[in-house]
Scaffold this motif. Structure first.
Motif, PDB file in Angstrom:
ATOM      1  N   ILE A  47       0.793  -1.176   0.093  1.00  0.00           N
ATOM      2  CA  ILE A  47      -0.151  -0.024   0.076  1.00  0.00           C
ATOM      3  C   ILE A  47       1.056   1.127  -0.078  1.00  0.00           C
ATOM      4  CG2 ILE A  47      -1.617   1.266   1.324  1.00  0.00           C
ATOM      5  CD1 ILE A  47      -2.761  -1.324   2.406  1.00  0.00           C
ATOM      6  N   LEU A  48       2.045   1.203   0.849  1.00  0.00           N
ATOM      7  CA  LEU A  48       2.712   2.395   1.119  1.00  0.00           C
ATOM      8  C   LEU A  48       3.549   2.935  -0.026  1.00  0.00           C
ATOM      9  CD1 LEU A  48       3.514   1.861   4.661  1.00  0.00           C
ATOM     10  CD2 LEU A  48       2.046   3.492   3.840  1.00  0.00           C
ATOM     11  N   SER A  49       4.014   1.810  -0.779  1.00  0.00           N
ATOM     12  CA  SER A  49       4.972   1.876  -2.094  1.00  0.00           C
ATOM     13  C   SER A  49       4.332   2.750  -3.046  1.00  0.00           C
ATOM     14  CB  SER A  49       5.320   0.368  -2.590  1.00  0.00           C
ATOM     15  OG  SER A  49       4.173  -0.190  -3.230  1.00  0.00           O
ATOM     16  N   ILE A  50       3.019   2.890  -3.131  1.00  0.00           N
ATOM     17  CA  ILE A  50       2.333   3.655  -4.215  1.00  0.00           C
ATOM     18  C   ILE A  50       2.642   5.054  -3.898  1.00  0.00           C
ATOM     19  CG2 ILE A  50      -0.039   4.525  -5.058  1.00  0.00           C
ATOM     20  CD1 ILE A  50      -1.421   1.826  -3.991  1.00  0.00           C
ATOM     21  N   SER A  51       2.676   5.522  -2.480  1.00  0.00           N
ATOM     22  CA  SER A  51       2.987   6.880  -2.146  1.00  0.00           C
ATOM     23  C   SER A  51       4.389   7.406  -2.707  1.00  0.00           C
ATOM     24  CB  SER A  51       2.803   7.223  -0.873  1.00  0.00           C
ATOM     25  OG  SER A  51       1.516   6.946  -0.403  1.00  0.00           O
ATOM     26  N   LEU A  52       5.407   6.410  -2.793  1.00  0.00           N
ATOM     27  CA  LEU A  52       6.758   6.579  -3.216  1.00  0.00           C
ATOM     28  C   LEU A  52       6.748   7.768  -4.451  1.00  0.00           C
ATOM     29  CD1 LEU A  52       9.769   6.043  -1.957  1.00  0.00           C
ATOM     30  CD2 LEU A  52       9.631   4.286  -3.739  1.00  0.00           C
ATOM     31  N   VAL A  53       5.882   7.489  -5.152  1.00  0.00           N
ATOM     32  CA  VAL A  53       5.952   8.015  -6.775  1.00  0.00           C
ATOM     33  C   VAL A  53       4.813   9.172  -6.744  1.00  0.00           C
ATOM     34  CG1 VAL A  53       7.153   6.168  -7.796  1.00  0.00           C
ATOM     35  CG2 VAL A  53       4.743   6.248  -7.798  1.00  0.00           C
ATOM     36  N   LEU A  54       4.206   9.409  -5.846  1.00  0.00           N
ATOM     37  CA  LEU A  54       2.962  10.460  -6.224  1.00  0.00           C
ATOM     38  C   LEU A  54       3.523  11.919  -6.643  1.00  0.00           C
ATOM     39  CD1 LEU A  54       0.717   9.408  -3.272  1.00  0.00           C
ATOM     40  CD2 LEU A  54       0.535   8.541  -5.594  1.00  0.00           C
ATOM     41  N   THR A  55       4.817  12.264  -5.995  1.00  0.00           N
ATOM     42  CA  THR A  55       5.291  13.526  -6.398  1.00  0.00           C
ATOM     43  C   THR A  55       6.400  13.483  -7.589  1.00  0.00           C
ATOM     44  OG1 THR A  55       6.830  13.480  -4.718  1.00  0.00           O
ATOM     45  CG2 THR A  55       4.650  14.301  -4.125  1.00  0.00           C
ATOM     46  N   VAL A  56       6.528  12.365  -8.056  1.00  0.00           N
ATOM     47  CA  VAL A  56       7.509  12.572  -9.248  1.00  0.00           C
ATOM     48  C   VAL A  56       7.066  13.243 -10.299  1.00  0.00           C
ATOM     49  CG1 VAL A  56       8.546  10.724 -11.041  1.00  0.00           C
ATOM     50  CG2 VAL A  56       8.286  10.114  -8.527  1.00  0.00           C
ATOM     51  N   THR A  57       5.723  13.461 -10.468  1.00  0.00           N
ATOM     52  CA  THR A  57       5.331  14.205 -11.694  1.00  0.00           C
ATOM     53  C   THR A  57       5.874  15.660 -11.738  1.00  0.00           C
ATOM     54  OG1 THR A  57       3.223  14.761 -10.421  1.00  0.00           O
ATOM     55  CG2 THR A  57       3.203  12.827 -12.074  1.00  0.00           C
ATOM     56  N   THR A  58       6.008  16.155 -10.373  1.00  0.00           N
ATOM     57  CA  THR A  58       6.339  17.576 -10.548  1.00  0.00           C
ATOM     58  C   THR A  58       7.804  17.722 -10.114  1.00  0.00           C
ATOM     59  OG1 THR A  58       5.638  17.747  -7.978  1.00  0.00           O
ATOM     60  CG2 THR A  58       4.125  18.498  -9.813  1.00  0.00           C
ATOM     61  N   ALA A  59       8.824  16.590 -10.089  1.00  0.00           N
ATOM     62  CA  ALA A  59      10.120  16.437  -9.551  1.00  0.00           C
ATOM     63  C   ALA A  59      10.900  17.217 -10.520  1.00  0.00           C
ATOM     64  CB  ALA A  59      10.503  15.093  -9.413  1.00  0.00           C
ATOM     65  N   VAL A  60      10.516  17.506 -11.680  1.00  0.00           N
ATOM     66  CA  VAL A  60      11.547  18.348 -12.514  1.00  0.00           C
ATOM     67  C   VAL A  60      11.220  19.891 -12.559  1.00  0.00           C
ATOM     68  CG1 VAL A  60      11.510  16.220 -14.342  1.00  0.00           C
ATOM     69  CG2 VAL A  60       9.712  17.782 -14.507  1.00  0.00           C
ATOM     70  N   SER A  61      10.585  20.060 -11.713  1.00  0.00           N
ATOM     71  CA  SER A  61      10.294  21.719 -11.491  1.00  0.00           C
ATOM     72  C   SER A  61      11.672  22.569 -11.611  1.00  0.00           C
ATOM     73  CB  SER A  61       9.716  22.036 -10.258  1.00  0.00           C
ATOM     74  OG  SER A  61      10.162  21.551  -9.016  1.00  0.00           O
ATOM     75  N   THR A  62      12.724  21.932 -11.006  1.00  0.00           N
ATOM     76  CA  THR A  62      13.818  22.744 -11.046  1.00  0.00           C
ATOM     77  C   THR A  62      14.675  22.793 -12.243  1.00  0.00           C
ATOM     78  OG1 THR A  62      14.927  20.808 -10.028  1.00  0.00           O
ATOM     79  CG2 THR A  62      14.593  22.190  -8.748  1.00  0.00           C
ATOM     80  N   ALA A  63      14.187  22.057 -13.325  1.00  0.00           N
ATOM     81  CA  ALA A  63      14.704  22.058 -14.681  1.00  0.00           C
ATOM     82  C   ALA A  63      13.947  22.990 -15.520  1.00  0.00           C
ATOM     83  CB  ALA A  63      14.463  20.596 -15.334  1.00  0.00           C
ATOM     84  N   LEU A  64      13.113  23.893 -14.843  1.00  0.00           N
ATOM     85  CA  LEU A  64      12.342  24.944 -15.338  1.00  0.00           C
ATOM     86  C   LEU A  64      13.138  25.934 -16.264  1.00  0.00           C
ATOM     87  CD1 LEU A  64       8.901  25.309 -13.603  1.00  0.00           C
ATOM     88  CD2 LEU A  64       9.418  24.731 -15.738  1.00  0.00           C
ATOM     89  N   PRO A  65      14.017  26.644 -15.678  1.00  0.00           N
ATOM     90  CA  PRO A  65      15.118  27.516 -16.329  1.00  0.00           C
ATOM     91  C   PRO A  65      15.765  27.042 -17.629  1.00  0.00           C
ATOM     92  CG  PRO A  65      15.565  27.538 -13.928  1.00  0.00           C
ATOM     93  CD  PRO A  65      14.488  26.517 -14.018  1.00  0.00           C
ATOM     94  N   ALA A  66      16.149  25.921 -17.312  1.00  0.00           N
ATOM     95  CA  ALA A  66      16.627  25.302 -18.773  1.00  0.00           C
ATOM     96  C   ALA A  66      15.625  25.058 -19.904  1.00  0.00           C
ATOM     97  CB  ALA A  66      17.394  24.168 -18.486  1.00  0.00           C
ATOM     98  N   MET A  67      14.266  24.487 -19.271  1.00  0.00           N
ATOM     99  CA  MET A  67      13.378  24.235 -20.212  1.00  0.00           C
ATOM    100  C   MET A  67      12.658  25.533 -20.775  1.00  0.00           C
ATOM    101  SD  MET A  67      11.214  21.485 -17.995  1.00  0.00           S
ATOM    102  CE  MET A  67      10.023  20.985 -19.379  1.00  0.00           C
ATOM    103  N   ILE A  68      12.595  26.540 -20.066  1.00  0.00           N
ATOM    104  CA  ILE A  68      12.306  27.759 -20.615  1.00  0.00           C
ATOM    105  C   ILE A  68      13.412  28.329 -21.742  1.00  0.00           C
ATOM    106  CG2 ILE A  68      11.938  30.277 -20.103  1.00  0.00           C
ATOM    107  CD1 ILE A  68      10.863  29.181 -17.386  1.00  0.00           C
TER     108      ILE A  68
END
Length: 404
Positions: A15-36
């Protein structure tokens, strides 16, 4: 569900293993300057939306998750979602076309949305009382580890380019393996009844909600709309104030998540002592941390703010979900957690626009101004919740019910 399955260590891990990846969708936010910089033909807010885009498709999938789970089963739905998330999440590693990245981010949200609801509803349905609060704390801890791990991995990869940073999505393999191996009886998770043959089957009664649940949905949505300003703007703030780089921001977000492990693991005890004050104190702590970062003149001060912020979110999240579990109508844990996730994901998706509008109102659009606005709003939420906790009776379960 039998107590042997309910209390099984491997069942709890699945059950708990699901929560390990719930925030992976937004983990790349620090790449925004390069993406911009790469997608300079598009407005910066449109590029920022690539970070939050999965939340809108996730939202639509979450709304349909109860229907899908009833037909496919919790285990099969989760495994399909993890496979979709893994494949879609890795597309930007190989392709840097904006439209294709846009589509892949939408599909990533679809995948995560298939199992996101179960991370909370399984705990809310299976466990009760202090054990439920403890499991919610563990759920927050696992989410914290996942967030820290994702931020750490992005920090290591980002120096090789923003596309390489999307390799962080390989983390979906971990719950895919754990769930595949140890969740064979997961479909027996909710409101079981015993048949004449001794088998257990889930009750499929129609779920409902009430105004108390709706109130907590609005609370958590407002919280995330402004809290997310820290994740979106930290890298830009450090560069803007000449305090650090995007890699430093990724490291700080990773450390912030690791710090959150302590309050997550101790959440059961924290709630036992604070009770109705848990939510307002968590909101105020989070706002204080962001405020210190926004007013920092040195990198050291930003680290102090990061540490304080790290204690806030792991208190706010399980506290609000725990309150929802107390006030929701009987047998409505799936719908309640789905509504909560809808509120969170709508808020995260709209966060860039909400923050842009609020900063324009005060005539300041810098990253610093954005985080100051977030600070004020979290303090306001904390003050409101403090007044409500100390002057009003707690909502009565099942009152003001309305059909879903």
């Amino acid at each position: 569900m039998s107590s042997s399955v309910q209390n099984s260590f491997l069942f709890k891990i699945s059950i708990l293993s699901i929560s390990l990846v719930l925030t992976v969708t937004t983990a790349v936010s620090t790449a925004l300057p390069a993406m911009i910089a790469t997608f300079k033909q598009y407005p910066s807010t449109q590029v920022e939306m690539l970070t939050t885009l999965p939340t809108i498709s996730l939202l639509l999938t979450v709304l349909a998750s109860s229907w899908i789970i009833k037909r496919l089963g919790a285990r099969r739905t989760t495994l399909i979602g993890l496979i979709i998330a893994l494949l879609a999440g890795l597309v930007p590693v190989f392709i840097n076309d904006y439209v294709i990245v846009f589509i892949s981010r939408l599909l990533l949200g679809v995948g995560v949305g298939l199992f996101n609801n179960l991370a909370y509803s399984l705990i809310m349905a299976v466990y009760e009382g202090e054990e439920r609060q403890t499991m919610l704390g563990f759920q927050s801890a696992v989410g914290t580890v996942g967030n820290a791990l994702a931020s750490f991995v992005v920090g290591l990869l980002i120096s090789n380019g923003w596309q390489v940073a999307f390799n962080v999505n390989w983390l979906f393999v971990i719950p895919l393996v754990l769930f595949g191996l140890f969740a064979t009886k997961i479909d027996q998770f909710t409101n079981p009844v015993v048949t004449e043959k001794g088998d257990t089957v889930p009750i499929k009664a129609k779920e409902t909600t009430n105004m108390a649940v709706v109130g907590y949905v609005l609370l958590i949505a407002t919280f995330f709309a402004f809290y997310f300003g820290l994740l979106l703007k930290l890298a830009g703030f450090l560069v803007e104030q000449h305090l650090g780089t995007a890699a430093v921001a990724a490291t700080q977000l990773s450390v912030m998540s690791l710090i959150g492990l302590l309050p997550s693991l101790l959440y059961g005890q924290i709630y036992k002592h604070l009770r109705c004050l848990t939510i307002p104190i968590g909101l105020i702590i989070t706002g204080l941390g962001i405020g210190i970062i926004a007013t920092a003149g040195t990198l050291t001060m930003t680290w102090i703010g990061i540490v304080i912020s790290g204690f806030g979110l792991p208190i706010v999240m399980p506290a609000i979900f725990g309150k929802v579990a107390e006030v929701q109508p009987e047998g409505s844990s799936n719908l309640s957690s789905a509504l909560m996730l809808v509120g969170i994901n709508v808020a995260v998706f709209l966060s860039p626009q909400v923050l842009a509008v609020t900063t324009q109102i005060i005539g300041q659009t810098s990253n610093k101004a954005t985080m100051l606005v977030s600070t004020v709003m979290l303090f306001v939420l904390g003050a409101i919740q403090l007044v409500m906790a100390t002057t009003k009776k707690q909502p009565i379960k099942n009152r003001s019910e309305m059909k879903s």
